[in-house]
Design a protein around this motif. Structure first.
Motif, PDB file in Angstrom:
ATOM      1  N   LEU A 179       0.836  -1.231  -0.010  1.00 36.83           N
ATOM      2  CA  LEU A 179      -0.107  -0.052  -0.024  1.00 36.83           C
ATOM      3  C   LEU A 179       1.063   1.387  -0.018  1.00 36.83           C
ATOM      4  N   MET A 180       2.142   1.239   0.483  1.00 42.65           N
ATOM      5  CA  MET A 180       2.885   2.328   0.725  1.00 42.65           C
ATOM      6  C   MET A 180       3.727   2.649  -0.194  1.00 42.65           C
ATOM      7  N   LEU A 181       3.774   1.581  -1.358  1.00 44.10           N
ATOM      8  CA  LEU A 181       4.905   1.780  -2.392  1.00 44.10           C
ATOM      9  C   LEU A 181       4.561   3.090  -3.095  1.00 44.10           C
ATOM     10  N   PRO A 182       5.655   3.862  -3.171  1.00 46.63           N
ATOM     11  CA  PRO A 182       5.754   5.016  -4.014  1.00 46.63           C
ATOM     12  C   PRO A 182       5.361   4.767  -5.420  1.00 46.63           C
ATOM     13  N   TYR A 183       4.548   5.972  -6.213  1.00 46.21           N
ATOM     14  CA  TYR A 183       4.050   5.850  -7.425  1.00 46.21           C
ATOM     15  C   TYR A 183       4.975   5.001  -8.390  1.00 46.21           C
ATOM     16  N   GLU A 184       6.340   5.727  -8.475  1.00 48.10           N
ATOM     17  CA  GLU A 184       7.181   5.422  -9.542  1.00 48.10           C
ATOM     18  C   GLU A 184       7.752   3.833  -9.319  1.00 48.10           C
ATOM     19  N   ILE A 185       7.654   3.174  -8.021  1.00 47.48           N
ATOM     20  CA  ILE A 185       8.185   1.995  -7.890  1.00 47.48           C
ATOM     21  C   ILE A 185       7.240   1.106  -8.269  1.00 47.48           C
ATOM     22  N   THR A 186       5.866   1.446  -8.095  1.00 47.67           N
ATOM     23  CA  THR A 186       4.504   0.825  -8.168  1.00 47.67           C
ATOM     24  C   THR A 186       4.579   0.479  -9.796  1.00 47.67           C
ATOM     25  N   VAL A 187       4.767   1.541 -10.579  1.00 46.11           N
ATOM     26  CA  VAL A 187       4.694   1.556 -11.968  1.00 46.11           C
ATOM     27  C   VAL A 187       5.892   0.621 -12.663  1.00 46.11           C
ATOM     28  N   ASN A 188       7.209   1.092 -12.002  1.00 45.64           N
ATOM     29  CA  ASN A 188       8.267   0.186 -12.655  1.00 45.64           C
ATOM     30  C   ASN A 188       8.134  -1.329 -12.364  1.00 45.64           C
ATOM     31  N   THR A 189       7.910  -1.694 -11.097  1.00 45.77           N
ATOM     32  CA  THR A 189       7.450  -3.278 -10.616  1.00 45.77           C
ATOM     33  C   THR A 189       6.289  -3.657 -11.554  1.00 45.77           C
ATOM     34  N   ALA A 190       5.286  -3.035 -11.748  1.00 45.72           N
ATOM     35  CA  ALA A 190       4.074  -3.683 -12.362  1.00 45.72           C
ATOM     36  C   ALA A 190       4.822  -3.623 -14.087  1.00 45.72           C
ATOM     37  N   LEU A 225      -2.739  -1.312 -15.333  1.00 49.11           N
ATOM     38  CA  LEU A 225      -1.443  -0.804 -15.464  1.00 49.11           C
ATOM     39  C   LEU A 225      -1.750   0.612 -16.254  1.00 49.11           C
ATOM     40  N   PHE A 226      -2.255   0.422 -17.356  1.00 53.35           N
ATOM     41  CA  PHE A 226      -2.297   1.631 -18.408  1.00 53.35           C
ATOM     42  C   PHE A 226      -3.000   2.979 -17.956  1.00 53.35           C
ATOM     43  N   ASN A 227      -4.189   2.384 -17.065  1.00 55.14           N
ATOM     44  CA  ASN A 227      -4.854   3.633 -16.333  1.00 55.14           C
ATOM     45  C   ASN A 227      -4.068   4.671 -15.407  1.00 55.14           C
ATOM     46  N   LEU A 228      -2.870   4.136 -14.882  1.00 50.75           N
ATOM     47  CA  LEU A 228      -2.015   4.660 -13.918  1.00 50.75           C
ATOM     48  C   LEU A 228      -1.496   6.224 -14.371  1.00 50.75           C
ATOM     49  N   CYS A 229      -1.425   6.196 -15.904  1.00 48.36           N
ATOM     50  CA  CYS A 229      -0.812   7.475 -16.428  1.00 48.36           C
ATOM     51  C   CYS A 229      -1.880   8.495 -16.301  1.00 48.36           C
ATOM     52  N   HIS A 230      -3.407   8.208 -16.248  1.00 49.86           N
ATOM     53  CA  HIS A 230      -4.363   9.393 -15.966  1.00 49.86           C
ATOM     54  C   HIS A 230      -4.725   9.352 -14.522  1.00 49.86           C
ATOM     55  N   ASP A 231      -4.684   8.398 -13.763  1.00 46.59           N
ATOM     56  CA  ASP A 231      -5.192   8.500 -12.608  1.00 46.59           C
ATOM     57  C   ASP A 231      -4.110   7.638 -11.528  1.00 46.59           C
ATOM     58  N   LYS A 320       3.626   6.557 -22.155  1.00 43.55           N
ATOM     59  CA  LYS A 320       2.960   7.492 -21.104  1.00 43.55           C
ATOM     60  C   LYS A 320       3.502   7.190 -19.605  1.00 43.55           C
ATOM     61  N   LEU A 321       3.838   6.106 -19.546  1.00 39.90           N
ATOM     62  CA  LEU A 321       4.353   5.391 -18.092  1.00 39.90           C
ATOM     63  C   LEU A 321       5.787   5.642 -17.848  1.00 39.90           C
ATOM     64  N   LEU A 322       6.536   5.802 -19.163  1.00 40.62           N
ATOM     65  CA  LEU A 322       7.827   5.745 -18.916  1.00 40.62           C
ATOM     66  C   LEU A 322       8.730   7.000 -19.609  1.00 40.62           C
ATOM     67  N   LEU A 323       9.440   7.456 -18.734  1.00 38.98           N
ATOM     68  CA  LEU A 323      10.323   8.812 -19.395  1.00 38.98           C
ATOM     69  C   LEU A 323      11.602   7.976 -19.937  1.00 38.98           C
ATOM     70  N   LYS A 324      11.691   8.441 -21.359  1.00 43.51           N
ATOM     71  CA  LYS A 324      12.901   7.914 -21.973  1.00 43.51           C
ATOM     72  C   LYS A 324      14.265   8.630 -21.441  1.00 43.51           C
ATOM     73  N   PRO A 325      15.276   7.915 -21.158  1.00 44.67           N
ATOM     74  CA  PRO A 325      16.460   8.275 -20.901  1.00 44.67           C
ATOM     75  C   PRO A 325      17.351   8.865 -22.123  1.00 44.67           C
ATOM     76  N   ASP A 326      18.339   9.496 -21.965  1.00 46.45           N
ATOM     77  CA  ASP A 326      19.189  10.019 -23.003  1.00 46.45           C
ATOM     78  C   ASP A 326      19.561   9.029 -23.879  1.00 46.45           C
ATOM     79  N   PRO A 327      19.845   9.184 -25.272  1.00 41.66           N
ATOM     80  CA  PRO A 327      20.107   7.822 -26.109  1.00 41.66           C
ATOM     81  C   PRO A 327      21.539   7.374 -25.643  1.00 41.66           C
ATOM     82  N   LEU A 328      21.690   6.084 -25.824  1.00 43.96           N
ATOM     83  CA  LEU A 328      22.866   5.410 -25.665  1.00 43.96           C
ATOM     84  C   LEU A 328      23.881   5.906 -26.935  1.00 43.96           C
ATOM     85  N   SER A 329      25.170   5.783 -26.310  1.00 45.00           N
ATOM     86  CA  SER A 329      26.367   6.154 -27.230  1.00 45.00           C
ATOM     87  C   SER A 329      26.598   4.755 -28.147  1.00 45.00           C
TER      88      SER A 329
END
Ligand code: NAP
Ligand code: FE
Length: 376
Positions: A179-190, A225-231, A320-329
């Motif tokens: 229940l106490m899992l922060p939003y980001e860890i919830t999304v990444n683990t899901a 899972l995919f509703n998490l970006c709206h709510d 919508k759930l994932l922020l892309k990192p910088d491109p790889l070299s």
């Protein structure tokens, strides 16, 4: 029809499941070594429940709370030394995948000295101690798998230690611990669990039973899972669904292993410090396009249970759930690809990717300045 399906872990699921089933603890030992991370076992309330159940059953215990995310071989060796000094006869892992995976390796090393090579080859002289697993994230499914993923600093990668004897004896799944899992860890683990279900379904080793389990995990995950970006509010009902679905996805990969997605994700975690689940999520869409060229019927099945029309819809939902990192070299892509192609899970992938396919997958997923590789 050829089917092999093993699930020796007793799964106990539901609120207060430890208290209501503490008899299960007494069946496996009398001196429990508890393996956890810094704070999650405490924050989630799981440690308090375990200690109460152990005390009520007159089982002695010692707590080790030094497991770091993506635990290294050195990390589990330190814990194993303490478990041995304590004369532990069972190991209880409480936390996300990191403490549960660490608990499994501690169960091996507490009863024998092994060099790293023998540890990863799983050539054990003595039977590992019984493991009890209590997840506080809803992602890895480690509570029902025979795998322990450890960071090997010497080879600068994550490696999979796998043995039938590493299936936990009991998995206590209480959704209230998440229940106490922060939003980001919830999304990444899901997303990790989502990736397990997709990869298992598409694995060369999949069979009708494992596919049934992975599709059910996907159906449940897809619905929330995919509703998490709206709510971003996550109800306890949703938490329960995530935990149940991640456990099902764990049962599925226990049969089939993962695929090239996990193999490629390990370098993103090791070198770029990207969370395990997110690393898989960043690679998933292009992997699906790669598989689609040979196995579009299975991809259609997956899209159907997700109620999505095509891979573009799935990609945009994931993005919508994932922020892309910088491109790889270019250099990173070369090194990461050379490491990934050696992983066992690559051979589960259909069609089996070559080194160039893996490079192309990295480029398509995470962009690079290099533009000459083929796209799928
Ligand atoms: P994790 O590394 O176990 O935990 C990530 C973070 O979440 C940690 O900081 C942890 O805190 C925190 N956390 C855990 N539960 C919490 C809670 N209830 N409330 C608040 N914070 C909480 O993350 P994970 O994604 O579950 O596990 C990833 C590991 O599992 C990777 O090493 C991956 O390779 C492995 N894995 C294993 C399998 C398998 O079958 N064995 C499958 C997939 C992945 P603490 O530091 O306090 O613990
Ligand atoms: Fe995973």
């Amino acid at each position: 029809m050829n089917i092999s399906f093993l699930m020796p872990t007793r799964v106990v699921f539901g609120k207060n499941c430890i208290e209501n089933n503490r008899i299960e603890l007494g069946k496996h030992g009398h001196r429990a070594f508890i393996v956890t991370g810094k704070t999650s076992a405490l924050k989630s309330g799981a440690l308090k429940d375990v200690i109460k159940a152990l005390s009520d059953s007159s089982i002695s215990y010692l707590v080790y709370n030094g497991v770091l995310p993506n635990p290294s071989v050195e990390n589990v060796r330190e814990a194993a030394r303490l478990a041995r000094d304590f004369n532990a006869d069972m190991i209880i892992g409480i936390g996300g995948g990191s403490p549960i995976d660490a608990a499994k390796a501690v169960a091996v090393l507490a009863v024998q000295d092994l060099e790293d090579e023998a540890l990863f080859k799983a050539s054990y002289v003595f039977k590992p101690l019984p493991v009890i697993a209590i997840p506080t994230t809803a992602g890895t499914g480690s509570e029902v798998t025979p795998y322990s993923i450890l960071t090997d600093e010497k080879d600068e990668t994550k490696k999979n230690l796998s043995h039938e004897l590493l299936y936990p004896k009991v998995a206590f799944l209480d959704p209230s611990y998440t229940l106490m899992l922060p939003y980001e860890i919830t999304v990444n683990t899901a997303i990790d669990a989502f990736s397990h279900a997709v990869e298992s379904c598409l694995s060369k080793r999949a069979n009708s039973m494992s596919i049934m389990v992975s599709l059910e995990a996907l159906r449940l995950m897809g619905s929330c899972l995919f509703n998490l970006c709206h709510d971003q509010s996550i109800s306890s009902d949703k938490r329960e669904k995530f935990l149940y679905a991640s456990m099902l996805a764990g049962i599925a990969i226990a049969q089939t292993g993962t695929t090239v997605v996990h193999a490629m994700g390990y370098s993103l975690t090791y070198f770029k410090n990207i969370d395990h689940g997110k690393a898989n999520g960043l690679l998933l869409s292009e992997y699906l396009r790669y598989v689609n060229t040979n196995n579009f019927l299975k991809i259609e099945q997956i899209l159907k249970v997700l109620d999505m029309k095509d891979l573009d819809e799935l990609e945009s939902s994931l993005n919508k759930l994932l922020l892309k990192p910088d491109p790889l070299s270019d250099h990173e892509i070369d090194i990461f690809s050379q490491k990934a192609v050696l992983a066992k899970s690559v051979t589960n992938t259909f069609p089996t990717p070559t080194l160039d396919d893996i490079k192309a997958l990295y480029i398509a997923s995470l962009g690079s300045t290099r533009s000459t590789m083929n796209k799928f």
